[in-house]
Design an enzyme around this catalytic site. Structure first.
Site, short mmCIF file in Angstrom:
data_model
loop_
_atom_site.label_atom_id
_atom_site.label_comp_id
_atom_site.label_asym_id
_atom_site.label_seq_id
_atom_site.Cartn_x
_atom_site.Cartn_y
_atom_site.Cartn_z
N ARG A 91 0.88 -1.27 0.05
CA ARG A 91 -0.05 0.07 0.02
C ARG A 91 1.10 1.27 0.04
NH1 ARG A 91 -1.96 1.07 4.33
NH2 ARG A 91 -1.23 -0.87 5.44
N TYR A 231 -1.23 -3.65 -6.93
CA TYR A 231 -0.87 -4.48 -5.83
C TYR A 231 -1.88 -4.44 -4.78
CZ TYR A 231 2.11 -7.33 -2.93
OH TYR A 231 2.65 -8.38 -2.19
N LYS A 240 -9.68 -2.67 1.24
CA LYS A 240 -9.34 -1.55 2.23
C LYS A 240 -10.16 -0.32 1.63
CE LYS A 240 -6.83 -3.84 4.89
NZ LYS A 240 -5.88 -4.66 5.23
N HIS A 260 -10.90 -2.64 11.02
CA HIS A 260 -9.59 -3.33 10.64
C HIS A 260 -9.50 -4.45 11.50
CE1 HIS A 260 -5.19 -3.00 9.12
NE2 HIS A 260 -5.65 -4.19 8.53
N SER A 282 -1.38 -3.46 10.30
CA SER A 282 -1.09 -4.23 9.14
C SER A 282 0.19 -4.72 9.38
CB SER A 282 -0.87 -3.42 7.82
OG SER A 282 -1.86 -2.85 7.52
N CYS A 284 0.77 -7.15 11.73
CA CYS A 284 0.86 -7.25 13.27
C CYS A 284 0.17 -8.50 13.75
CB CYS A 284 0.45 -6.09 14.05
SG CYS A 284 1.54 -4.36 13.46
N ASN A 288 -2.80 -14.45 11.74
CA ASN A 288 -2.48 -15.48 12.66
C ASN A 288 -3.23 -15.69 13.55
OD1 ASN A 288 0.56 -16.85 11.82
ND2 ASN A 288 0.50 -14.57 11.12
N ASP A 307 -9.43 -9.97 8.61
CA ASP A 307 -8.75 -8.68 8.33
C ASP A 307 -9.90 -7.65 8.69
OD1 ASP A 307 -6.58 -7.21 7.47
OD2 ASP A 307 -7.74 -6.75 5.67
N SER A 399 5.25 -10.11 0.87
CA SER A 399 4.73 -11.06 -0.19
C SER A 399 3.39 -11.57 0.54
CB SER A 399 5.80 -12.09 -0.43
OG SER A 399 6.06 -12.68 0.87
N ARG A 400 2.57 -12.13 -0.36
CA ARG A 400 1.03 -12.58 0.05
C ARG A 400 0.71 -13.73 -0.54
NH1 ARG A 400 -1.45 -8.70 3.87
NH2 ARG A 400 0.22 -7.23 4.21
N PHE A 526 1.96 -16.91 18.92
CA PHE A 526 0.95 -17.69 17.81
C PHE A 526 0.19 -18.54 18.72
CE2 PHE A 526 5.10 -16.44 15.91
CZ PHE A 526 4.54 -15.84 14.78
P1 GTP Z 1 -2.07 -7.39 7.37
O1 GTP Z 1 -2.76 -8.71 6.61
O2 GTP Z 1 -1.13 -6.91 6.79
O3 GTP Z 1 -3.20 -6.81 7.78
O4 GTP Z 1 -1.29 -8.22 8.45
P2 GTP Z 1 -1.88 -9.27 9.79
O5 GTP Z 1 -2.30 -8.20 10.88
O6 GTP Z 1 -2.95 -10.12 9.38
O7 GTP Z 1 -0.60 -9.93 10.39
P3 GTP Z 1 -0.25 -11.37 10.21
O8 GTP Z 1 -0.86 -12.28 11.02
O9 GTP Z 1 -0.15 -11.77 8.89
O10 GTP Z 1 1.28 -11.47 10.82
C1 GTP Z 1 2.36 -10.46 10.30
C2 GTP Z 1 3.75 -11.09 11.22
O11 GTP Z 1 3.75 -10.97 12.44
C3 GTP Z 1 4.12 -12.21 10.37
O12 GTP Z 1 5.33 -12.39 10.00
C4 GTP Z 1 3.77 -13.31 11.61
O13 GTP Z 1 4.65 -14.38 11.61
C5 GTP Z 1 4.15 -12.34 12.62
N1 GTP Z 1 3.39 -12.65 13.93
C6 GTP Z 1 2.11 -12.89 13.96
N2 GTP Z 1 1.86 -13.16 15.21
C7 GTP Z 1 2.61 -13.33 16.11
C8 GTP Z 1 2.86 -13.61 17.47
O14 GTP Z 1 2.11 -13.91 18.19
N3 GTP Z 1 4.32 -13.43 17.86
C9 GTP Z 1 5.28 -13.02 16.87
N4 GTP Z 1 6.65 -12.91 17.63
N5 GTP Z 1 5.03 -12.90 15.83
C10 GTP Z 1 3.83 -12.73 15.08
C1 SPV Z 2 -2.87 -4.51 5.11
O1 SPV Z 2 -1.94 -3.79 4.51
O2 SPV Z 2 -3.42 -4.40 5.89
C2 SPV Z 2 -3.07 -5.66 4.24
C3 SPV Z 2 -2.56 -5.68 2.76
O3 SPV Z 2 -4.24 -6.29 4.45
S1 SPV Z 2 -3.48 -4.67 1.63
O4 SPV Z 2 -4.63 -5.31 1.17
O5 SPV Z 2 -2.25 -4.53 0.43
O6 SPV Z 2 -3.94 -3.49 2.26
MN MN Z 3 -3.82 -10.46 7.46
#
Ligand code: GTP
Ligand code: SPV
Ligand code: MN
Length: 618
Positions: A91, A231, A240, A260, A282, A284, A288, A307, A399-400, A526
């Site tokens: 973004r 992208y 979004k 969000h 994002s 964070c 997961n 999301d 990467s996604r 996790f």
């Molecule tokens: P967007 O899709 O961009 O909104 O991100 P998201 O909030 O869905 O984050 P996502 O779950 O993809 O995690 C982002 C990164 O944080 C990844 O590299 C995960 O491995 C890492 N991560 C997620 N949960 C944890 C956790 O509990 N502990 C740690 N240390 N890292 C984590």
């Molecule tokens: C984010 O950045 O929070 C995402 C990826 O989920 S995007 O759809 O590109 O905004």
């Molecule tokens: Mn996500």
């Protein structure tokens, strides 16, 4: 509509024919498609029906064009890898605009330009921008088509990659168009162009885009104009742009919340169910957390969303939440068989588009953190040979994987309920190395809005720009609030007045990312986050203890179920610590943030800030 102004040009015979034989009689839609086609001058127009045949044809075309690499059918059936222009990987917040009628309505946290001026400027960019390409018409709905109030949109795009991705991320195609037509429904106009016209005889590139990017929302008109990027959230406009920026403006007007947030279903050992939403910025941890595999005995977790959450309130004032999306657009790096087996199973089922991951020699994909062992040789996301000693990541950090949600084994059946699920708790969270404890519970709704409204997090690779800088990110919505951030906080506060304090979900604040002095994570994260989930649910049920601190109710180590946890006692203590000295150092950052919000900041936020300072003592 008068949204596209300027001189009209003729359409190609093929485009004229596509309009003549359009699969709809929706007048506003037909007029708008014609208007956009006359402006952008595509070679052809295609009405996306959302069928498997269409997917097969488009994915084959994308392979032929070099945009897609077809993956090994045995490992990843019906799956593809795409590699973007290295300048088009995330973004672009500095190129994102909220073009409300006044600058004040967009507020101090959004880029703004006068809407007429922006329309004029972009009209010139769109003029002829689809030459040599196909204009795809994608009717879509966010949330269920069977909702009492389906939220329709139509994306016009010159990117087949976008069509394929939107087919995963939303409900698209003929059934949507039929319902829109039959009910003469309102739809959000979502215009997207790569800004890369193909002149006669010009050879195409694998990832067309334009260095001059604009991601523009017109909140009053409920319209989106995106230019130059192919992208993710810049281009898949249902996500979004619509489900957060435009929807937050709609929600403000209609008295609900577009957030969000992931949505998690938790079943306790007695079989009682709670639904929890969590807002993390994002990259964070939303996806997961949404797919958590609990390590704590007897507790079950299922996913409703990963999301975006739309929280509405029923006639009794009770919150109900839906996930408006149909797919996952998940961060690949860090997603692996040990950290997120549910996501790995989902992508292994196939039907997935990977973007900017690395390719293995046997036609599969790889990214950092996917497996314990690192392959000896890869083709990295830039197409270069890669070995473990290359000294650079094989996959881009943003990467996604783009995967249909129904491939998630732990998808809760209630995901399909058009009116959503009842909401018990809201969790805010950020990525902070210091200060913020593993979990705290807000004293009440207003304190919860203060916690969310002052949420802080280190920036990540999900948006272009510097990584690792602490910034305030209210409710993890900083880049997604479609109006004035001060009014947004007021809106959050008003929800309790409107629907009753007794109906408000419990509010919690978590931080999985606190570090120990040696730099490691204090909390293993996790699946182990299920121990925090258990504490949250037990607090809601009135069966867990905690101690009152200056920042909320925080568990002592003894209040958490740590059975079988492989972690040092001092690390757990560090994760849970509330250090008044550290928190006093937060106050100037909060003040700066309030200063930035300015006049529209609700008085209640200042009261909360003063109360925090008082609790911290000196
Ligand atoms: P967007 O899709 O961009 O909104 O991100 P998201 O909030 O869905 O984050 P996502 O779950 O993809 O995690 C982002 C990164 O944080 C990844 O590299 C995960 O491995 C890492 N991560 C997620 N949960 C944890 C956790 O509990 N502990 C740690 N240390 N890292 C984590
Ligand atoms: C984010 O950045 O929070 C995402 C990826 O989920 S995007 O759809 O590109 O905004
Ligand atoms: Mn996500």
């Amino acid at each position: 509509t008068d949204n596209v102004v300027g001189t009209r040009a003729q359409l190609t015979a093929e485009a004229e024919e596509a309009l003549r034989s359009a699969p709809t009689t929706h007048e506003r839609l037909l007029a708008w498609v014609r208007e956009v086609a006359e402006l952008t001058q595509p070679a052809a127009i295609h009405w996306a029906d959302g069928s498997r045949e269409e997917w097969d044809r488009l994915t084959t075309e994308l392979v032929d064009a070099g945009t897609f690499v077809r993956l090994n059918e045995e490992k990843f059936p019906n799956s593809f890898a795409a590699f973007s222009d290295p300048e088009d990987v995330a973004r672009v917040e500095e190129r994102t605009f909220i073009c409300s009628e006044t600058r004040e309505a967009a507020g101090p946290t959004n880029n703004w330009m006068d809407p007429a001026e922006m329309r004029g400027l972009l009209t010139e960019k769109y003029r002829g921008s689809m030459r040599g390409r196909t204009l795809y018409v994608i009717p879509f709905v966010m949330g269920s088509l069977d909702s009492h109030d389906p939220k329709f949109g139509v994306e016009l795009t010159d990117s087949a990659y976008v069509v394929c991705s939107m087919r995963i991320m939303a409900t698209i195609g003929q059934p949507v168009l039929d319902k829109m037509t039959a009910t003469d429904a309102f739809f959000v106009e979502a215009l997207h162009s790569l800004g890369a016209p193909l002149e006669e005889g010009q050879e195409d590139v694998a990832w067309p885009c334009n260095p001059d990017k604009y991601i523009v929302q017109f909140p009053e008109d409920r319209a989106i104009w995106s230019f130059g990027s192919g992208y993710g959230g810049n281009a898949l406009l249902g996500k979004k742009c619509y489900a957060l920026r435009i929807a937050s403006a709609i929600a403000h007007d209609e008295g609900w919340l577009a957030e969000h947030m992931l949505i998690l279903k938790v079943t306790d050992p007695e079989g009682k169910v709670h639904y929890i939403s969590a807002a993390f910025p994002s990259a964070c941890g939303k996806t997961n957390f949404a797919m958590i595999h609990p390590t704590v005995e007897g507790w079950k977790a299922e996913m409703v969303g990963d999301d975006i959450a739309w929280i509405r309130f029923d006639d009794a004032g009770k919150p109900r939440v839906v996930n408006p999306e149909a797919g996952l657009f998940g961060v690949a790096p860090g997603t692996g068989w040990s950290t997120n087996p549910n996501a790995m199973h989902a992508v292994a089922e196939g039907n997935t588009i990977f973007t900017n991951v690395a390719l293995t020699d046997d036609g599969g994909v790889w990214w950092e953190g996917m497996t314990e062992e690192t392959p000896e040789h890869l083709i990295d996301w830039k197409g270069q040979d890669w070995t473990p000693d290359s000294g650079r990541p094989a996959a881009h950090p943003n990467s996604r994987f783009c995967t249909p949600i129904d491939q998630v084994d732990i998808l809760a059946p209630e995901y399909h309920d058009p009116e959503g699920v009842p909401l018990s708790a809201i969790v805010f969270g950020g990525r902070r190395k210091t200060t913020v404890p593993l979990v705290s519970q807000a004293f009440d709704w207003e304190h919860g809005v203060f916690q969310g409204g002052t949420l802080s997090s280190e920036t990540t690779a999900a948006a272009k720009g510097q990584v690792g800088v602490v910034r305030r990110d209210p409710m993890a919505m900083l880049p997604f609030i479609g109006y004035n951030a001060g009014d947004y906080l007021k809106h959050w506060l008003s929800i309790s007045e409107r629907y009753g304090a007794e109906n408000m979900p419990g509010v919690f604040y978590v931080n999985w990312f606190r570090r120990t002095p040696d730099g490691g994570f204090a909390w293993p994260g996790f699946g182990e986050n299920s121990r925090v989930v258990k504490w949250i649910v037990d607090r809601l049920e009135g069966r867990a203890e905690g101690r009152e601190t200056a920042v909320g109710v925080v568990p002592s180590p003894a209040d958490l179920d740590l059975t079988g946890l492989d972690a040092a006692e001092e690390d757990i203590a560090a994760a849970l610590a509330v250090d008044p000295e550290e928190w006093r150092r937060e106050l100037p950052g909060i003040d700066e943030w309030f200063e930035k919000i300015g006049e529209h900041l609700p008085e209640e936020m200042r009261r909360q800030r003063a109360a925090l300072e008082e609790r911290l003592g000196s």
